[in-house]
Every structure is written in structure tokens, then in C-alpha cells.
Design an enzyme around this catalytic site. Sequence first.
Site, mmCIF file in Angstrom:
data_model
loop_
_atom_site.group_PDB
_atom_site.id
_atom_site.type_symbol
_atom_site.label_atom_id
_atom_site.label_comp_id
_atom_site.label_asym_id
_atom_site.label_seq_id
_atom_site.Cartn_x
_atom_site.Cartn_y
_atom_site.Cartn_z
ATOM 1 N N GLU A 70 -11.477 3.199 5.580
ATOM 2 C CA GLU A 70 -10.472 4.170 6.036
ATOM 3 C C GLU A 70 -11.240 5.281 6.753
ATOM 4 O O GLU A 70 -11.171 5.412 7.968
ATOM 5 C CB GLU A 70 -9.670 4.725 4.850
ATOM 6 C CG GLU A 70 -8.616 5.749 5.261
ATOM 7 C CD GLU A 70 -7.911 6.398 4.051
ATOM 8 O OE1 GLU A 70 -8.416 6.287 2.920
ATOM 9 O OE2 GLU A 70 -6.855 7.036 4.274
ATOM 10 N N HIS A 110 0.853 -1.193 0.000
ATOM 11 C CA HIS A 110 0.000 0.000 0.000
ATOM 12 C C HIS A 110 0.884 1.236 0.000
ATOM 13 O O HIS A 110 1.145 1.849 1.044
ATOM 14 C CB HIS A 110 -0.939 -0.036 1.216
ATOM 15 C CG HIS A 110 -2.030 0.975 1.167
ATOM 16 N ND1 HIS A 110 -3.243 0.797 1.808
ATOM 17 C CD2 HIS A 110 -2.107 2.187 0.570
ATOM 18 C CE1 HIS A 110 -4.001 1.864 1.599
ATOM 19 N NE2 HIS A 110 -3.326 2.724 0.851
ATOM 20 N N HIS A 133 1.191 4.594 -2.655
ATOM 21 C CA HIS A 133 0.795 5.295 -3.891
ATOM 22 C C HIS A 133 2.072 5.962 -4.389
ATOM 23 O O HIS A 133 2.625 6.814 -3.673
ATOM 24 C CB HIS A 133 -0.278 6.333 -3.598
ATOM 25 C CG HIS A 133 -1.522 5.746 -3.002
ATOM 26 N ND1 HIS A 133 -2.636 5.461 -3.748
ATOM 27 C CD2 HIS A 133 -1.817 5.359 -1.730
ATOM 28 C CE1 HIS A 133 -3.580 4.947 -2.967
ATOM 29 N NE2 HIS A 133 -3.103 4.874 -1.731
ATOM 30 N N HIS A 137 -9.606 0.366 -1.516
ATOM 31 C CA HIS A 137 -9.588 1.109 -0.255
ATOM 32 C C HIS A 137 -11.004 1.043 0.331
ATOM 33 O O HIS A 137 -11.979 1.362 -0.369
ATOM 34 C CB HIS A 137 -9.246 2.574 -0.480
ATOM 35 C CG HIS A 137 -7.793 2.836 -0.755
ATOM 36 N ND1 HIS A 137 -7.086 2.219 -1.737
ATOM 37 C CD2 HIS A 137 -6.916 3.692 -0.131
ATOM 38 C CE1 HIS A 137 -5.827 2.666 -1.728
ATOM 39 N NE2 HIS A 137 -5.705 3.563 -0.770
ATOM 40 N N ASP A 184 1.609 4.137 2.622
ATOM 41 C CA ASP A 184 0.542 4.879 1.945
ATOM 42 C C ASP A 184 1.096 6.019 1.076
ATOM 43 O O ASP A 184 1.220 5.859 -0.132
ATOM 44 C CB ASP A 184 -0.484 5.396 2.962
ATOM 45 C CG ASP A 184 -1.867 5.609 2.357
ATOM 46 O OD1 ASP A 184 -2.050 5.316 1.162
ATOM 47 O OD2 ASP A 184 -2.785 6.055 3.088
ATOM 48 N N ASP A 185 1.410 7.151 1.697
ATOM 49 C CA ASP A 185 1.933 8.324 0.969
ATOM 50 C C ASP A 185 3.079 8.906 1.795
ATOM 51 O O ASP A 185 2.939 9.970 2.423
ATOM 52 C CB ASP A 185 0.814 9.362 0.802
ATOM 53 C CG ASP A 185 -0.378 8.772 0.072
ATOM 54 O OD1 ASP A 185 -0.307 8.627 -1.154
ATOM 55 O OD2 ASP A 185 -1.367 8.426 0.748
HETATM 56 N N1 HPA Z 1 -6.948 6.913 0.757
HETATM 57 C C1 HPA Z 1 -7.596 7.090 -0.380
HETATM 58 N N2 HPA Z 1 -6.995 7.497 -1.488
HETATM 59 C C2 HPA Z 1 -5.696 7.745 -1.444
HETATM 60 C C3 HPA Z 1 -4.975 7.572 -0.304
HETATM 61 C C4 HPA Z 1 -5.642 7.133 0.872
HETATM 62 O O1 HPA Z 1 -5.083 6.942 1.965
HETATM 63 N N3 HPA Z 1 -3.711 7.904 -0.588
HETATM 64 C C5 HPA Z 1 -3.662 8.253 -1.892
HETATM 65 N N4 HPA Z 1 -4.874 8.150 -2.421
HETATM 66 ZN ZN ZN Z 2 -3.964 4.496 0.085
#
Ligand code: HPA
Ligand code: ZN
Length: 363
Positions: free
Chosen positions: A221, A19, A21, A218, A299-300
Site C-alpha cells: 500500500e 477489504h 475494516h 496488507h 477499505d474505510d
Molecule cells: N491500511 C492499513 N491499515 C488499515 C487500513 C489501511 O488502508 N485501513 C484500516 N487499517
Molecule cells: Zn485496509
Amino acid sequence: MCLSPLHPLLLRLPKCEHHIHIEGSLTPSLLFSLSAKNSIPLPSVSEDPAFASPEALNERYARFSSLDDFLAYYYAGMRVLVTARDFSELAYEYLAGQARDANLWHAEVFFDPQAHLERGVDIETVVGGLLDGKRRAEEEVAKSGGKRLTVLFIPCLLRHLSVDDSAACFELMRGKGYFADGSLAGLGLCSSEVARPPGNWAGIFADARREGIRRTAHAGEEGPPGYVVGALDVLGVERIDHGVRAVEDEGVMERLSREGVLLTVCPMSNVRLKGAERIEHVPIREFLDRGVRFSINSDDPAYFEHWLQDNYCAVQEAFGLGREEWKTIARNSVEGSWCGEERKREILEEIEEVFRETEVSAV
Ligand code: HPA
Ligand code: ZN
């Protein structure tokens, strides 16, 4: 780096990341330099003072109030990615860097094709660039000896755009043969979640299923546990990305455990986007106790300032897990990967080896 006596073990563990991006690995300094190189203007400082400098942007990133607040910066930032070389460098830097810093062995990397197509960057530029970065990183890791890196790419459809736009993007990628030839390993779904239930994308995911394309989404969240159920039942996904709100529903937890569904959990992302007030509130303990499988992911990382190893260390600092619990997490991350059985065996053997070699200093 954490202060736990298990830190050397956590550093040496071979890691699978599911996970990340790739656009979320774009640091403020690279964002500013690509903006200059490609003549893509950033928002003006009068519009948003955060764009005064990389440092100011970093400070703003530390204050996201929600997923949508973050996504506005994330989509604005990725506009500086234009050429195949930009995508290649982004992928290469993340992959080679994490192989070095976090002992990354296997990565399944998300990207957002619609966000590039809608501003005129074609799909060959994006996919070709990412594949080039993967090849360079895999070659570099192989040359340095001792281990191998494997990488898969998963395009995510974007919830904030229309379902028709998602369908057109899926058809474009399928028409290019990217799923059939292995350039792309499966299909994902991401972006703004609340009030966008997974069922809206049922038709596209049904097509993917018929074509034998693997699927993930996803869910849970910011959205309710029912979205996790929807992703499983209506989209037929094999994994759930995030899924942390499943903890609110005992029935969903029981099902995830029974079916062995892997959640790709991103602890520091949850903290930075205010899904969890503190990392101690991410349901790591509940997942372990109920037998819900999960992997740990970034994630990011450029936006949340925590890369893969930082997420492992943050979990250890907060929860003080034992060696057996880490072995479970490491094994589940391998079992839930989309690589082949032979590759899984290689990584599982390395996990055993690391545990054997760190036994003496075990606490
Ligand atoms: N959630 C949804 N979309 C996303 C995320 C996330 O954590 N990170 C990048 N796009
Ligand atoms: Zn994500």
C-alpha cells in the site's frame, strides 16, 4: 452513481467485498452519538478543531496526507465502541446497507481486536457483537427475498504494536476456539506499513498456517513491492490487501499473475491517502492487461466517503472498462473469496444472469 452506460450493469452486479475494516464504517455522526451514549470524551477542540462537529470531522477526513495521518483519526474514532450492541449495530448497518445499496452478496470483514483489547474491551464483546450484527443482516436480507448475504470475519493484527502483543492476541482468539468454530475465517495484518516488513510476523503466521487458518496481509500500500513478496513467501498469505505498489516491479507482477493471487484493491482509499494522485493512477489498467487478479473494495468507507458502489463507479468513470473486463473482475472477486464452492457457484450464476439480462442494452 456514474454517468457510464454500464452503470445499470455495475449496480446489478452481485458483489463480494474482501477489504472493509468494520471500524472504518464508523461515520462522524455515529461517532459523536456513541461518544455521548458511552461517555467517551473525544479529543478537545483546542487539541484538534476537527472534533468541533461531525461536519468539521468530515471536512478533515477529506484532507488526509498519508496512511498514518488517517490511522490517527481511525484509532481515535473507534474508542467510542464499547458494548457488544455497538459492534453489532456497526456490522449490521454496514452489511444491511451495502446489501441494499451496492448489491453486496458476500463480505469478508476485517476488524482490529488489539485496538479494542488495549482499552479494556474484551474479545467476547467484540466478536459476539460482530456475529450478532452479521446474523441480523443475513436474516434481513433473506427475508427481503431474491438473494442471500454471506459474511465472514477476519481479525487483523496491528503492525504499529509489538509482535508480542500480536502473538498474545492471536493466542487469545485461538484459545477461544474462534478459528476452529468458524466465528473467524482467517488472519490478517494491517496498520502502519512503512519500515514494518511482514517478516516480523512470520512466527505467528507460521502457527496459523500449521493450524490450517487462512491468511492475508496488507502489503504494497505504502510499502515497497518487496513487502508483497515477503507476505507471500514469509507469511504464506493467500491474498494481498492493496498490493498496488506491485506495479513498480515487473517480476512481482508476473508472479502475481502466474500464481493467480487476488489483490483486494481499494481505489478511493489510495486516492484519499495520497498513494495515488488521482484514481487514474491506480494500476487498474496494468492489472487487467497483465492478468493480475483483483477485487474492488472500500477499505474505510466512512473515512473516505466512498462506499462499495462508489468505488465501482469511480473505477468506471476513470477507466471506461468494457463488459468483458467487468465480467473478469466480478468472476475473480468470487473465485478469490473464502466462501465454499457451492456459494461461489451461486454468485457466479448470478453474474452470468446479470450479463445475459443486460445484453440488449450493451454498448
Ligand atoms: N491500511 C492499513 N491499515 C488499515 C487500513 C489501511 O488502508 N485501513 C484500516 N487499517
Ligand atoms: Zn485496509
